[in-house]
Structure formats: structure tokens, C-alpha cells
Scaffold this active site. Structure first.
Site, PDB file in Angstrom:
ATOM      1  N   ALA A   1      40.922  38.399  33.273  1.00 37.30           N
ATOM      2  CA  ALA A   1      40.764  37.396  32.221  1.00 37.30           C
ATOM      3  C   ALA A   1      39.336  36.872  32.275  1.00 37.30           C
ATOM      4  CB  ALA A   1      41.746  36.263  32.451  1.00 37.30           C
TER       5      ALA A   1
ATOM      6  N   GLU B   1      47.351  44.445  33.067  1.00 43.94           N
ATOM      7  CA  GLU B   1      48.450  44.185  32.121  1.00 43.94           C
ATOM      8  C   GLU B   1      48.244  44.976  30.831  1.00 43.94           C
ATOM      9  OE1 GLU B   1      48.217  39.761  32.497  1.00 43.94           O
ATOM     10  OE2 GLU B   1      50.378  39.935  32.803  1.00 43.94           O
TER      11      GLU B   1
ATOM     12  N   GLU C   1      46.129  37.206  40.226  1.00 41.05           N
ATOM     13  CA  GLU C   1      46.329  35.848  39.709  1.00 41.05           C
ATOM     14  C   GLU C   1      46.769  34.859  40.778  1.00 41.05           C
ATOM     15  OE1 GLU C   1      47.036  38.575  38.153  1.00 41.05           O
ATOM     16  OE2 GLU C   1      46.436  38.392  36.054  1.00 41.05           O
TER      17      GLU C   1
END
Ligand code: NAD
Length: 693
Positions: free
Chosen positions: A66, A108, A128
Site C-alpha cells: 500500500a 492481494e 500488514e
């Protein structure tokens, strides 16, 4: 075809469309990257000539995660889930071409592709958890469907980067392709998929591995039990486990909803905020306002260490580990042999554990040279002194070094508590003197306090920081004061702990509260481990403190089988009636009656005293910024990362509460206790330490 947007490009070669992302440095999933994928997919699907799509990345890596700078900001469309849907629901097979690292959101996305190919050097992971989060875009639901719940549990709770070979073995990757041929090989693979008429393999529909685990709740029970110590206090590992459980026990869509709910909870909670803060703090700590990144550094090829004791030996290992030669100095052969012997034993133990080879042991030992003469340090670029903690002896050694060691070399001391400015008066080149305060065991502990003395040169500072990075430490630059940052705050805590003993709390009460707060051990267990006789001598003892009396009774900590606690052969601690009696005798002598001290008071007096000391450290400019203090306490003393360090924790409590409580405890805090004016001012102005820049 051509540019989709500034970071994405769509090329069509025969029947294959290649959607290429190019968003340096790591192709993170910024809004532009998400938009590039979504629109590129749309175009490729609309193009009648295209039969399959390859998702490929320029630069050093596939999508590495991210864009963490977007955290906490309003989400901009398209969302990651929209992007994933566009890929997964594509009527044409999509192949992820992976090199570098496919991490977090990157993996992902890859899991929504119908096939994955990778080069052998690639790595995949869902890190994460390290930010107190869980993969919130379907990762926890898709991963176990492909690799099985056991492997998925390991990956989501460790955040580890799994190498491509393992990925192939567990089914996460369909094919490994030769290094340097990824784009062409992925196209070839896409052609093969078409030629063989392979189905659109959607990971979400693969249910075999999760249904097989449905009747086996023990998988989760055992995993929790095996990792209880490691996960203690952390929310994120548990939430990640619950998501994998959901993948096993719920239909895909319901599992996604569970994942979303738990993700939002973590994202909005204090723990993840703390862990994300620490992530940035670890990067910030290297930045020194008046020592810019382009400050020249001194090449360090040869290092001298004086003293081959506990610290000197550990420090030497750090450098041997990275292939730098070290000359170790002692005054006599016996301690030198002992020191080198301890190092060898340490290395051999590591080799037995399989982390290095016996060859490595010899190579590293070969880099360590013992000597009984300081003259052998003449051509060193850096000398680190790690002898007894005694000012006169240290000054004498520095005086000698000044005459022996070449000009331009760095003269460092590992002192824990002595005034480095005074040590620097022993040389004619005080600008070369700096503190390099390692923590024990020095080959293990990650923290290094680099101590800037009044006259230390900037290149000397820059070099010490750079070296710290090279040996895998995290370094905070601090100023000279008793105890520097870490031990000064430790001392503030000890003062409260000792005061509370004389008011009615027992060592094990205080230790329990500290442990439950998340630290690895309390102050008294820590003293027992370090040895109560540090700085104590039989000749000068005065029976005026509990600690002294314990030493006089030969209760000097774990090493003597007793200290504040009694220890059995396995070094298990038990509360000691002897210690209890000593404490009671002290109270009787002082004429004070024990009172029940609540856990809340124990915690607040300990931790708020630390925060107060931290504020004074900032006032005196001993630390550059509050987050540096947090880095020191997390890496040097085991402060729980999920509480972000003492200064971050103060923000979560609220500075007005901290001040009000310190005022309320008043004289109990000690005769010399004062509240930091900076802390008071910030509390009055409604400020947080995080806002101090
Ligand atoms: N032990 C810790 O936890 C710790 C942590 C951080 C810093 N320190 C600091 O590190 C320094 C060393 O501590 P330690 O725990 O390693 O002590 P130690 O007693 O284990 O080792 C000191 C060594 O220095 C040698 N030595 C003494 N004088 C010497 C001289 N003139 N020339 C050469 N060698 C000499 C001794 O023989 C001994 O082997 C101290 O300043 C201490 O405050 C210690």
C-alpha cells in the site's frame, strides 16, 4: 494502446496485452497506480484482439504494498477492492508477473490474478501485521484458499517475505521463470494458458484446502498456544488468526465481511496507530537537522576495541559479522583469551542453531586480533573504548590513544554514565571524541545511542550513524547528560519503583504491573538479571538501601541464585520472604506503615515519571525529537511497540491527565521531583508530543 495514465501503460503483442506499471520506487498502490490498473484492465478487456493480460511492473519490484502515506486520509477512488474486482472478474485470464517483492496489497492484487509467475529471486508476503493491521483487501480469505490455513497463518502473523521457491512449492506461484526474462516468459506463459485452454482460475473459488480444515479447530488452538509469548499484548496477530478462521469456517463473501470489520477495528485502534508511528519514527531517527545526509564520512576499515569484556566482545562481533577487522586490546593475556573464548562460544552456538556455518565462525574469528599493546591501534580508523566504568582510567587510556592513534580517526567510548565531555579533555582532538553506547548483549540488542559531545565533529557523527546502520543497529543521536536518554529515563522509573517499595508495594507487585503493561520484565527482575552488585563494593557498603543489604547478604541477583527474588536451578523467580523482611525492616526503621498501593498507582507513577523525564530531555535538547526517545525505549528496553514508546503513550493518555496525576501524587514522587515546564506548557496548550517537530 499506449499510456493509460502517468504510471501505467498498455501494450498489445499479438493476443496478449501487457499492462505495465511504472511508479518508482516500489510501485506502491497509490491512487494513480490503482487507477492505472483499473483503466488498463478496462481497455484490455474491451479490446477484441486481446485474449490474455499480463500484469507487469517496471523497476526493481512488483507492487510492494500500500502507499502508506495515504493512511488516515480520505480514500480516493478507485479502491483497491475495485481494482481487484476488475482483475478477478476479467473474462480474459490475467497473469501476474512477479519480481522483487509482492507485498501486502501487491500480493492481494496478485491473488486476484488467475495465474502467477515469478523469477526465483522474487518474494511474497503480507506484512500488514507489522503495522498492527491485517491484509484488508481479501488477502486473508484468498491466501488460505491457495496455500492452506497453516501456511497462511504463518504468513499473516509473521509478515515474513516468502521466497519464490517456497511460493511455488505451496502453490502460491504457478511457475518460476528465468531471472531477467520475466516479461517475455510471462507472455509465453499467457500463450500457454490460451493454447491449453486453461480455465479462469479464481482463487476465491478454490475451497478444497479450507473445507479440509473446517473440522479441525485444533489447528488454530495449537497455533495460538505455540505463539502466545510472541503475540503477547498485540491485537493484530490475533485478528489475523480470526480472519484465517473465517476463511475456513465461512463462505467467501462472509469471510470478506469479517475481514473488513476486523480491519476497520485495527485501523481505528491505538495499537496500529502506535505501530505506524513507530514505522515512521524508525526512519526519522536517522535524520539530524544540522548533520545533513551529504556530510562527509570517514572511511572505517580497521577498528580497535579496548576491553574484551562483556561489552567489548559483543561490540567486536558486530563488526566481524560484516567482515570488518577488529583489534581487541586487554592489559593481560588471561582476560584477552577469555574474551576471545566467549566470542567463539557465541559464534559456535549460532552455528549449532544453523544460522551460520562453521566456516563463518572461523572467518569471523579470523577477523579478530588480540593484542596487549595500545600501539597496535595506531592505524585504526575507529577505536571504541569499553573498559571499566572509571573516569580516571578512561582518561588515562584516552590520553594514550591521543598519542598513538593516527589523526582523523574516531575515538569512541562505550561509557554508560560518565561525562564524555570530561573524557574528551584527555585528548588534544576533542572533535574526534564521541559516545557509542551499545546495549547488552551488544551483539544482540538493536539499539545504539550515539552520544554527541560538546565538540564532536559532524563527520564523526555522520560516520558513527552510518556504521550503526551497517551493523544492523538502530541509532539515536543523543546529547551528554547522566544516563543519556535511555538510562536517564530508566533511573526516573527506578526512583519511583524504589520509593513504592518503602510505601508498601512488593517488588513482584511492581514487576507484575510492568510486565502486564507489555514490557518484557519489571525493574526488580531486570536488576536481578543484570546483577545487583554493579557499582557495589563490600568495602564501601553502607546498608542504606535495600539493594545494598541484599548484596551484603550475598543476594546479588540471578547469578547467585537470589536477589530481590529467590531462584531455582532453572532460574525461575519466586517472591522471597527474605527480601520481604528486609523491606519491612527498612519501613519499620523509617517509622512508616505499609499501605496498599493500587496497580493503577504503580503504573502511573512509573510511566508518568518516565514521560516527565522524557520531556526534560527534550527541554534540554538531549534528544532531537520525542520519537527518538520512543525508539530508544522500544529497542533498548523492550517497551511494547503497540504502545508506541513512552512519549507516544503520553499522547494517548493525554498530557493534561499526565500532569494532573503527577500533581496529585505530589510529594510521594520524591523530594527532588519536579514537573517538566515543557510538559506543563504543552498540556496547557492542548499539544501532543507528536506535534513537536
Ligand atoms: N554491561 C553493560 O550492560 C553495559 C552496557 C552499556 C555500556 N557499558 C559500559 O561498557 C564499559 C565496559 O563494561 P563491561 O560490562 O564490558 O565491563 P567488563 O568488566 O565486562 O569488561 C571490561 C574489560 O576491560 C578490560 N580493561 C580494563 N582496563 C583496561 C585497560 N586499561 N586496557 C585494556 N583493557 C582494560 C578488563 O580486563 C575487562 O575485560 C563500561 O564503561 C560500562 O559502563 C556496560
Amino acid at each position: 494502446m499506449g499510456a493509460v495514465n502517468a504510471v501505467a501503460d498498455l501494450a498489445v503483442e499479438g493476443e496478449i496485452a501487457i499492462l505495465t506499471l511504472n511508479s518508482p520506487p516500489v510501485n506502491a498502490l497509490s491512487q494513480q497506480v490503482r487507477e492505472g490498473i483499473a483503466n488498463g484492465m478496462k481497455q484490455a478487456v474491451a479490446d477484441g484482439a486481446v485474449k490474455a493480460i499480463v500484469l507487469y511492473c517496471e523497476g526493481k519490484t512488483f507492487i510492494a504494498g500500500a502507499d502508506i502515506t495515504e493512511f488516515g486520509k480520505p480514500p480516493l477512488p478507485p479502491s483497491l477492492v475495485d481494482v481487484e474486482d476488475a482483475i478477478e472478474n476479467s473474462p480474459k485470464p490475467v497473469i501476474a508477473a512477479i519480481h522483487g517483492t509482492a507485498l501486502g496489497g501487491g500480493l492481494e492484487v496478485a491473488l486476484c490474478c488467475h495465474y502467477r509467475v515469478a523469477v526465483p529471486s522474487a518474494k511474497c508476503g503480507l506484512p500488514e501485521v507489522n503495522l498492527g493491521l491485517l491484509p484488508g483487501a481479501g488477502g486473508t480469505q484468498r491466501l488460505p484458499r491457495i496455500v492452506g490455513p497453516e501456511q497462511a497463518l504463518d504468513m499473516v502473523t509473521s509478515g515474513k517475505h516468502v521466497d519464490a521457491k517456497t511460493c511455488l512449492a505451496v502453490g502460491l506461484v504457478d511457475e518460476l521463470v528465468a531471472e531477467g526474462t520475466l516479461r517475455a516468459s510471462a507472455i509465453a506463459f499467457a500463450k500457454k494458458v490460451l493454447a491449453e485452454n486453461r480455465p479462469l482460475k479464481k482463487v476465491r473459488d478454490l475451497n478444497d484446502k479450507v473445507t479440509a480444515a473446517r473440522s479441525k479447530p485444533e489447528i488454530f488452538a495449537e497455533f495460538r498456544k505455540a505463539n502466545a509469548r510472541k503475540f503477547r499484548g498485540f491485537l493484530a496477530p490475533e485478528y489475523n488468526i480470526r480472519c484465517i478462521e473465517a476463511a475456513v469456517n465461512q463462505p467467501f463473501e462472509e469471510g470478506l465481511a469479517t475481514e473488513r470489520k476486523l480491519f476497520v477495528e485495527l485501523m481505528q485502534g491505538t495499537q496500529s496507530a502506535a505501530q505506524r508511528y513507530v514505522f515512521f519514527a524508525e526512519r526519522q531517527v536517522w535524520k539530524i537537522p544540522d548533520v545533513p545526509e551529504d556530510t562527509p564520512t570517514i572511511p572505517v576499515k580497521k577498528i580497535g576495541i579496548i576491553g574484551a569484556g562483556t561489552m567489548g566482545g559483543g561490540i567486536a562481533m558486530n563488526f566481524a559479522n560484516i567482515g570488518v577487522g577488529v583489534t581487541l586490546i586487554e592489559t593481560k593475556q588471561e582476560p584477552l583469551d577469555r574474551g576471545l573464548g566467549v566470542i567463539r562460544k557465541n559464534y559456535e552456538r549460532t552455528a549449532k542453531g544453523g544460522r551460520i556455518t562453521m566456516d563463518d565462525v572461523e572467518k569471523r574469528m579470523g577477523l579478530l586480533k588480540g593484542s596487549l599493546s595500545l600501539d597496535d591501534l595506531a592505524d585504526c580508523d575507529l577505536v571504541i573504548e569499553a573498559i571499566f566504568e572509571n573516569m580516571d582510567v578512561k582518561k588515562e587510556v584516552f590520553g594514550k590513544l591521543d598519542r598513538i592513534v593516527k589523526q582523523g580517526a574516531i575515538l569512541a567510548t562505550n561509557t554508560s554514565a560518565l561525562d564524555i565531555n570530561e573524557i574528551a579533555t584527555a585528548v588534544k582532538r576533542p572533535e574526534a571524541v564521541i559516545g557509542m553506547h551499545f546495549f547488552s548483549p551488544a551483539n544482540v540488542m538493536r539499539l545504539l545511542e550515539v552520544v554527541r559531545a560538546a565538540k564532536t565533529d559532524k563527520p564523526v557523527i555522520a560516520t558513527a550513524m552510518q556504521l550503526a546502520k551497517k551493523i544492523g543497529k538502530i541509532a539515536a543521536l543523543v546529547g551528554v547528560c547522566p544516563g543519556f536518554v535511555g538510562n536517564r529515563i530508566l533511573y526516573a522509573r527506578s526512583t519511583q519503583a524504589n520509593a513504592m517499595l518503602l510505601e508498601g508495594a512488593m517488588p513482584w507487585d511492581i514487576d507484575r504491573v510492568t510486565y502486564d503493561f507489555g514490557l518484557p520484565m519489571g525493574p526488580f527482575a531486570m536488576s536481578d538479571l543484570a546483577g545487583l552488585d554493579i557499582g557495589w563494593s563490600k568495602e564501601k557498603t553502607s546498608s542504606s538501601t535495600i539493594r545494598e543489604v541484599l548484596c551484603e547478604k550475598d543476594r546479588r541477583g540471578q547469578k547467585t541464585g537470589a536477589g530481590f527474588y529467590d531462584y531455582d536451578e532453572q532460574r525461575n523467580a519466586k517472591p522471597s520472604p527474605v527480601t520481604e523482611q528486609i523491606i519491612k525492616d527498612f519501613m519499620a526503621k523509617a517509622g512508616s506503615t505499609p499501605r496498599k498501593i493500587s496497580d493503577q498507582e504503580i503504573l502511573e507513577r512509573s510511566v508518568y515519571a518516565m514521560i516527565n523525564e522524557g520531556a526534560k530531555i527534550l527541554e534540554e535538547k538531549i534528544a532531537i525529537r520525542p520519537s527518538d526517545i520512543d525508539i530508544v525505549w522500544i529497542n533498548g528496553y523492550g517497551w511494547p511497540v503497540y504502545r508506541g514508546g513512552p512519549m507516544f503513550y503520553a499522547d494517548t493518555v493525554g498530557l493534561p491527565t499526565v500532569v494532573a496525576k503527577l500533581e496529585e501524587y505530589g510529594s510521594k514522587m520524591g523530594a527532588n521531583f519536579t514537573i517538566s515546564p515543557l510538559l506543563k506548557k504543552m498540556a496547557a496548550e492542548g499539544k501532543r508530543f507528536q506535534d513537536l517537530k
